[in-house]
Write a protein that holds these residues in place. Structure first.
Motif, PDB file in Angstrom:
ATOM      1  N   THR A 104       0.841  -1.185   0.000  1.00  0.00           N
ATOM      2  CA  THR A 104       0.000   0.000   0.000  1.00  0.00           C
ATOM      3  C   THR A 104       0.879   1.238   0.000  1.00  0.00           C
ATOM      4  O   THR A 104       2.090   1.165   0.256  1.00  0.00           O
ATOM      5  N   GLY A 105       0.264   2.376  -0.280  1.00  0.00           N
ATOM      6  CA  GLY A 105       0.961   3.652  -0.273  1.00  0.00           C
ATOM      7  C   GLY A 105      -0.041   4.786  -0.180  1.00  0.00           C
ATOM      8  O   GLY A 105      -1.259   4.579  -0.147  1.00  0.00           O
TER       9      GLY A 105
ATOM     10  N   ALA B 243      -7.105   6.368  -2.602  1.00  0.00           N
ATOM     11  CA  ALA B 243      -6.728   4.992  -2.280  1.00  0.00           C
ATOM     12  C   ALA B 243      -6.146   4.314  -3.509  1.00  0.00           C
ATOM     13  O   ALA B 243      -6.772   4.297  -4.583  1.00  0.00           O
ATOM     14  N   VAL B 244      -4.954   3.772  -3.371  1.00  0.00           N
ATOM     15  CA  VAL B 244      -4.282   3.071  -4.462  1.00  0.00           C
ATOM     16  C   VAL B 244      -3.662   1.800  -3.918  1.00  0.00           C
ATOM     17  O   VAL B 244      -3.386   1.663  -2.723  1.00  0.00           O
ATOM     18  N   GLY B 245      -3.465   0.848  -4.817  1.00  0.00           N
ATOM     19  CA  GLY B 245      -2.736  -0.366  -4.495  1.00  0.00           C
ATOM     20  C   GLY B 245      -1.375  -0.350  -5.148  1.00  0.00           C
ATOM     21  O   GLY B 245      -1.229   0.081  -6.303  1.00  0.00           O
ATOM     22  N   LEU B 246      -0.353  -0.808  -4.428  1.00  0.00           N
ATOM     23  CA  LEU B 246       1.018  -0.775  -4.924  1.00  0.00           C
ATOM     24  C   LEU B 246       1.664  -2.140  -4.739  1.00  0.00           C
ATOM     25  O   LEU B 246       1.419  -2.830  -3.737  1.00  0.00           O
ATOM     26  N   ARG B 247       2.467  -2.501  -5.691  1.00  0.00           N
ATOM     27  CA  ARG B 247       3.333  -3.670  -5.532  1.00  0.00           C
ATOM     28  C   ARG B 247       4.618  -3.405  -6.304  1.00  0.00           C
ATOM     29  O   ARG B 247       4.610  -2.787  -7.377  1.00  0.00           O
ATOM     30  N   THR B 248       5.723  -3.885  -5.735  1.00  0.00           N
ATOM     31  CA  THR B 248       7.039  -3.650  -6.317  1.00  0.00           C
ATOM     32  C   THR B 248       7.401  -4.815  -7.219  1.00  0.00           C
ATOM     33  O   THR B 248       7.318  -5.985  -6.817  1.00  0.00           O
TER      34      THR B 248
ATOM     35  N   VAL C 127       4.007  -0.973  -9.599  1.00  0.00           N
ATOM     36  CA  VAL C 127       2.759  -1.199 -10.320  1.00  0.00           C
ATOM     37  C   VAL C 127       1.647  -0.580  -9.480  1.00  0.00           C
ATOM     38  O   VAL C 127       1.314  -1.065  -8.396  1.00  0.00           O
ATOM     39  N   LEU C 128       1.081   0.524  -9.972  1.00  0.00           N
ATOM     40  CA  LEU C 128       0.071   1.288  -9.244  1.00  0.00           C
ATOM     41  C   LEU C 128      -1.298   0.966  -9.811  1.00  0.00           C
ATOM     42  O   LEU C 128      -1.506   1.040 -11.025  1.00  0.00           O
ATOM     43  N   SER C 129      -2.229   0.609  -8.946  1.00  0.00           N
ATOM     44  CA  SER C 129      -3.608   0.333  -9.349  1.00  0.00           C
ATOM     45  C   SER C 129      -4.534   1.319  -8.654  1.00  0.00           C
ATOM     46  O   SER C 129      -4.373   1.610  -7.461  1.00  0.00           O
ATOM     47  N   ASN C 130      -5.486   1.851  -9.411  1.00  0.00           N
ATOM     48  CA  ASN C 130      -6.438   2.828  -8.890  1.00  0.00           C
ATOM     49  C   ASN C 130      -7.533   2.091  -8.130  1.00  0.00           C
ATOM     50  O   ASN C 130      -8.440   1.502  -8.731  1.00  0.00           O
ATOM     51  N   ALA C 131      -7.472   2.124  -6.816  1.00  0.00           N
ATOM     52  CA  ALA C 131      -8.458   1.448  -5.971  1.00  0.00           C
ATOM     53  C   ALA C 131      -9.572   2.375  -5.518  1.00  0.00           C
ATOM     54  O   ALA C 131     -10.420   1.956  -4.724  1.00  0.00           O
TER      55      ALA C 131
ATOM     56  N   ALA D 179      -8.618   4.980 -15.077  1.00  0.00           N
ATOM     57  CA  ALA D 179      -9.987   4.819 -14.614  1.00  0.00           C
ATOM     58  C   ALA D 179      -9.994   3.979 -13.348  1.00  0.00           C
ATOM     59  O   ALA D 179      -8.988   3.344 -13.006  1.00  0.00           O
ATOM     60  N   PRO D 180     -11.093   3.963 -12.599  1.00  0.00           N
ATOM     61  CA  PRO D 180     -11.145   3.095 -11.411  1.00  0.00           C
ATOM     62  C   PRO D 180     -10.844   1.645 -11.783  1.00  0.00           C
ATOM     63  O   PRO D 180     -11.445   1.063 -12.683  1.00  0.00           O
TER      64      PRO D 180
END
Length: 720
Positions: free
Chosen positions: A242-243, A538-543, A560-564, A592-593
């Motif tokens: 997370t971030g 709110a975003v999801g992150l993974r390295t 890798v950023l995902s729009n949560a 987009a979401p």
């Protein structure tokens, strides 16, 4: 002008207002002011503090809280008065710029004079004495004279060049100081008046149903000269999924008022775009038709000419000239007497109708005056307007009656006048003859959109020609000062964008989004970019680690950023901070979401990669008619970090459009899908491996290229 949430009560009908909130659109802004006080008995309230650049047609007002009182009329009122004292601030900066500009011009003049003197001394040349008629040859000139002249020129030029160098440095310093002062003046707030005249803009409201209790009024208006672009700040800690992604907008405005302590909202929509859907009317066949909608027009009252009897009998006005230009038929200039009883208009040229007479052509509107202001400062509703301009010509000549407050309408505009027949048409009048009277149009008058724009109708004064005076015509205020304010305000649209910034309308595409700031902010009216913190998303992150060893033997760390969130992320710059240290600024695309994107963090020094390729050529098939190119690739990875990592290794396989050339793969890699955040080149193959802390692994890939004997590879590197 008060700021923030402070409100001032005034029981004399003039209420001070405070700017409460601003919605910044793609271009322009919608401002909301609050004022509180006790409504006077006549119900007329002037809300002060409005900017000079506001759009008059966007003014809206309503009473908050109380269900009884309501605003029945709202229009803009402009006033001006000389200032007793000149305040500091922008005026002081302007005077400083003028002083420095005069100093720079004086320094430039001194430098130019010195250059001219240097050129004059440098042009000195020795001239030999002329030969006399009785002398067989030229006389000899002493060498000492030549040397003395050269020494004089050299010494003189040495002093002049030293002085010229000093003057050049002085001019450079003066121009630099002028440039700094001009830039400071250009960046100064435009909230203060720029001239020695205080220009005030009020919202003149009429409130009905108010009692003795104080009421709160909300005034809303649109202004040009405001733009914004999104920006982000991403905070991440290694090893976490997370971030924190904070939306921080860059806002620039030059609306003429400082936004101090206001609630700021940001929208991607176009403020000037229409939102009402089109209406498709039905087409009926037969005698029974739908009744036309009421337009609010009525027959003019009688007695309009009697309104100006006393004015005409008063005689010439003091200081009035003999003649003044006025608009006659079809916009032609007609001399009209000013200051006394109106003289009869001179007959128009042959073939033109008499103004106001049967078959008269429409007069040209000069577009002067203040829209929506009635006679004596009174406003009129839709039912108070007359329809003389759209009535038949005989009715126009007979209906000249007084309206309540002295208002009536003039002749019809050009869009509704029947043009005379062409000279070449059958039955056309002879040249020089007056055209025939057009037949009256049956049915109710059909005004156009300009005639139905009631706030834009202007009441003409008593000095207008007889067919204009006391009547309402479409027009707009002719305000050169306001136009200059708006021109300077709209200049913010040409500001250079920050790095990686994208305008919201370009990144939003087909959707519109609004972001409300969590706290109040300050944005001065100086035309420069200011950062406003809006909200946390709110975003999801993974390295992940990425390697393309066939191009470069380096492993890169990526996020890798995902729009949560339930909102779209607009394209813009994002400042990436890892473990509390600023790493870099990247460009974030529109997400987009649920969308994902990859952000590069630079080389990962703890993860290493190496690649070895081997090619073996052979033949196969009947009579060895097929050439086989066997490619073998070996990629070795090692993780020197204290935590496990995920590495994506990208390789490439040749692609061919020739059906006789076959490419056979013998490995466990996979082709990338089309639903990912990136677009891959044809022939891309992927390995995804998990490396433990301190672990190593080897990846083997193999593919064969089978080419018929009659064909050969042209170009490219067959051994890569």
């Amino acid at each position: 002008m008060t700021t923030g949430t402070e409100r001032t009560t005034d029981t004399t009908g003039r209420w001070a207002s405070s700017l409460d909130s601003v919605v910044v659109y793609a271009r322009g802004a919608l401002c909301r002011r609050l004022a509180r006080g006790v409504v006077p008995p006549d119900g007329r309230v002037r809300v002060t503090g409005l900017p000079r650049t506001l759009d008059h047609g966007s003014l809206r007002a309503r009473v908050l809280g109380s269900p009884g009182p309501r605003v029945t009329e709202a229009r803009v009122e402009i006033g001006a008065e000389p200032r007793a004292t000149v305040p500091d601030g922008r005026d002081a900066l302007r005077r400083e710029v003028e002083r420095l500009r005069d100093g720079a011009e004086a320094a430039r003049a001194r430098r130019d004079r010195q250059r001219a003197l240097v050129a004059e001394i440098g042009a000195l040349r020795p001239v030999a004495p002329p030969r006399r008629r009785d002398e067989p040859q030229h006389r000899r000139t002493p060498v000492d004279a030549w040397l003395e002249l050269a020494d004089f020129v050299d010494g003189r030029l040495t002093g002049l060049h030293a002085r010229l160098t000093a003057l050049d440095e002085e001019l450079l310093r003066a121009e630099h100081a002028l440039e700094l002062a001009a830039d400071q003046l250009d960046r100064a707030s435009t909230d203060a008046p720029s001239r020695h005249v205080d220009t005030t803009v009020h919202a003149l409201l009429t409130v009905a149903g108010a009692g003795a209790e104080p009421v709160e009024i909300e005034v809303e208006y649109g202004v040009p000269g405001a733009v914004w672009v999104p920006a982000y700040r991403l905070s991440h800690r290694q090893g976490e999924d997370t971030g924190r992604l904070v939306l921080r907008a860059s806002v620039a405005q030059r609306t003429g008022e400082d936004w101090t302590g206001v609630r700021v909202a940001l929208a991607t929509a176009d403020l000037s775009r229409r939102t009402d859907p089109p209406k498709l009317r039905s087409i009926r066949i037969g005698r029974r038709q739908e009744a036309p909608a009421a337009s609010g027009w009525r027959e003019p009252p009688t007695g309009l000419d009697d309104l100006f009897t006393g004015y005409d009998a008063a005689g010439p006005r003091p200081g009035a000239g003999t003649f003044a230009g006025a608009f006659g038929p079809a916009g032609s200039a007609v001399p009209v007497a000013v200051g006394g009883p109106p003289a009869p208009l001179s007959p128009p040229p042959t073939g033109l109708p008499v103004p106001g007479g049967p078959g008269s052509a429409p007069e040209a509107f000069d577009g002067q005056g203040y829209g929506g202001q009635g006679y004596g400062g009174q406003g009129y509703g839709a039912d108070a307007f007359a329809a003389e301009r759209h009535a038949p010509a005989p009715a126009r000549t007979r209906s000249r009656s007084a309206a309540p407050g002295g208002a009536a309408f003039g002749a019809a505009p050009a869009a509704f006048a029947a043009p005379p027949p062409a000279p070449s048409a059958p039955g056309a009048p002879a040249p020089g003859a007056a055209p025939p009277v057009p037949p009256p149009v049956p049915g109710p008058p059909r005004p156009d959109a300009a005639a139905l724009d009631y706030p834009a109708l202007v009441l003409r004064g008593p000095d207008e020609p007889g067919h204009h005076r006391g009547r309402l015509f479409p027009g707009t205020p002719s305000d050169a000062v306001a136009a200059e304010y708006r021109r300077r305000a709209e200049a913010v649209a040409a500001l250079p964008l920050p790095a990686h910034a994208v305008l919201p309308r370009e990144s939003a595409g087909s959707f519109d989004q609004r972001f409300d700031a969590a706290a109040r902010a300050d944005v001065p009216s100086d035309g420069t970019w200011h950062t406003v913190t809006v909200m946390e998303l709110a975003v999801g992150l993974r390295t992940e680690h990425l390697a393309v060893p066939s191009v470069e033997p380096v492993v890169y760390a990526t996020l890798v950023l995902s729009n949560a969130s339930d909102r779209a992320l607009l394209a813009g710059p994002v400042e990436v901070t890892v473990d509390g240290e600023f790493l870099r600024t990247s460009a974030l695309p529109t997400l987009a979401p649920g969308g994902t994107s990859r952000l590069g963090l630079g080389p990962a020094e703890g993860v290493r990669v190496s690649r070895n390729a081997h090619l073996r050529e052979s033949t196969s098939g009947l009579r060895n008619q097929t050439a086989v190119l066997d490619h073998r690739v070996r990629v070795e990875l090692s993780n020197g970090l204290a935590r496990p990592v995920t590495v994506e290794v990208r390789e490439r396989v040749p692609v061919s459009s020739d059906p006789d050339v076959r490419i056979e793969e013998h490995t466990d890699w996979s082709a990338p899908g089309d639903d990912g955040p990136e677009r891959h080149a044809p022939g891309t193959r992927l390995w995804r491996v998990e490396l433990p802390a301190g672990g190593t692994t080897a990846l083997d890939g193999r593919y064969e290229i089978r080419i018929p004997a009659g064909k050969a590879l042209v170009g490219g590197n067959r051994r890569s």
